[in-house]
Design a protein around this motif. Structure first.
Motif, short mmCIF file in Angstrom:
data_model
loop_
_atom_site.label_atom_id
_atom_site.label_comp_id
_atom_site.label_asym_id
_atom_site.label_seq_id
_atom_site.Cartn_x
_atom_site.Cartn_y
_atom_site.Cartn_z
N TYR A 192 35.21 22.54 67.09
CA TYR A 192 34.49 23.65 67.69
C TYR A 192 33.49 23.10 68.71
CZ TYR A 192 36.51 26.49 63.97
OH TYR A 192 37.39 27.13 63.13
N LEU A 197 31.65 33.22 64.71
CA LEU A 197 32.85 32.44 64.93
C LEU A 197 33.99 32.90 64.03
CD1 LEU A 197 31.34 28.84 65.32
CD2 LEU A 197 31.54 30.68 67.01
N VAL A 249 28.07 22.92 66.91
CA VAL A 249 27.71 24.21 66.32
C VAL A 249 26.32 24.16 65.68
CG1 VAL A 249 30.07 25.02 65.99
CG2 VAL A 249 28.98 23.70 64.18
N LEU A 286 34.97 32.18 71.13
CA LEU A 286 34.91 32.97 69.90
C LEU A 286 33.76 33.97 69.94
CD1 LEU A 286 35.73 30.21 67.27
CD2 LEU A 286 37.27 31.97 68.17
N GLU A 287 32.63 33.57 70.48
CA GLU A 287 31.49 34.48 70.56
C GLU A 287 31.76 35.62 71.55
OE1 GLU A 287 27.76 31.65 69.22
OE2 GLU A 287 28.02 32.10 71.35
N GLY A 325 28.57 27.42 61.32
CA GLY A 325 28.94 27.57 62.71
C GLY A 325 27.72 27.59 63.62
N SER A 326 27.74 28.48 64.60
CA SER A 326 26.64 28.52 65.58
C SER A 326 25.45 29.34 65.11
CB SER A 326 27.15 29.05 66.92
OG SER A 326 27.68 30.36 66.79
N HIS A 337 34.93 26.22 72.93
CA HIS A 337 35.53 27.00 71.84
C HIS A 337 34.51 27.98 71.28
CE1 HIS A 337 38.43 26.79 68.15
NE2 HIS A 337 38.35 27.99 68.66
N ILE A 338 33.28 27.55 71.13
CA ILE A 338 32.23 28.44 70.64
C ILE A 338 32.06 29.63 71.58
CG2 ILE A 338 29.75 28.64 70.20
CD1 ILE A 338 29.82 25.66 69.36
#
Length: 274
Positions: A17, A34, A88, A25-26, A62-63, A21-22
């Protein structure tokens, strides 16, 4: 299927991630999320669990969107977000600072393997769609049991399969398209692993019917109103890759092999065992 996040670390492994990629997904699931469903799905997972003055661990944070959300939504004492990937965790720390949650929220970056917390550290262990990255469910749930206080609860969701053993061809195609370290297992294996670890009051709630509908909405948005926005954010190649991934995922959701599931379990107290 990639690495198992419960195995020993390898310094050569790149994060799955990364920042790009973050951002993808966001853009699809909401700022800080995520995995699907946003705050409403988090509320469904949590249900009537009492967070008052509790110490909470969010595994696979995750984030940090859910960790910060929980700190704002419930009167918990403190919440720790834990993840094994630096991008993340750094994003999560920035999010907590921006939300002025630093006093009740912290983020810990650990290594794949056992959880880096003392015995009986937390009242609640939460996780949303992150345990899938650990193929050794038995060792994982023994660790969760260890770090929970007696009477404490595991409150989670995860992506399960309908059966153990070799995946179908359709599932193999989906996993290949996803390209992440998924260690999926059946509800039977989850339930047995939780009970063998010592948990009681084990409850699993199948969410396949909900996500079959939701995943189609996500694909429609990805191919339609969000397409240009996300391409500008992360590039055409990644967007097209994920359109293929969602197309393959819907097939295994429809077949019933892919089964998102809510999980609930409790560590008994000494009095319970009398």
């Amino acid at each position: 299927m990639g690495r198992d996040k419960f195995q020993q670390p390898s310094p050569s492994i790149e994060p799955e991630y990364d920042d790009t990629h973050i951002r993808f997904l966001e853009a699809l699931w909401g700022d800080g999320y995520l995995s699907p469903g946003g705050p409403d799905e988090v509320r469904r997972i949590v249900g009537n669990v009492d967070f008052s003055a509790k110490r909470v661990l969010d595994i696979g944070c995750g984030s940090g969107g859910i960790t910060v959300f929980l700190a704002g939504e419930f009167p918990l004492e403190h919440i720790t977000g834990f993840d094994v990937e630096e991008p993340v965790v750094e994003a999560a720390r920035r999010r907590a600072r921006a939300a002025n949650r630093d006093e009740r929220v912290e983020f810990v970056k650990g290594q794949p393997g056992g959880l880096p917390f003392p015995d009986s550290s937390f009242d609640i262990v939460f996780s949303k769609d992150a345990l899938i990255h650990v193929s050794d469910k038995e060792s994982l749930f023994r660790e969760v049991f260890r770090i929970l206080k007696p009477g404490g609860s595991l409150v989670a969701s995860d992506w399960l399969t309908s059966h153990d053993g070799p995946p179908s061809q359709a599932m193999e195609q989906y996993l290949k398209a996803e390209g992440l370290s998924f260690g999926m297992a059946s509800a039977d294996r989850y339930e047995t692993a939780l009970q063998d670890a010592g948990f009681d009051e084990v409850i699993l709630v199948d969410r396949n019917p909900w996500y079959r509908v939701e995943a189609r909405k996500e694909l429609e948005r990805l191919e339609g109103p969000l397409f240009d926005q996300i391409v500008a954010e992360v590039g055409l190649e990644l967007v097209e890759k994920n359109i293929r991934t969602w197309t393959e995922m819907i097939k295994v959701l429809d077949s019933g092999e892919h089964r998102p599931t809510h999980l609930r379990a409790r560590r008994p107290t000494a009095e319970d065992r009398l």
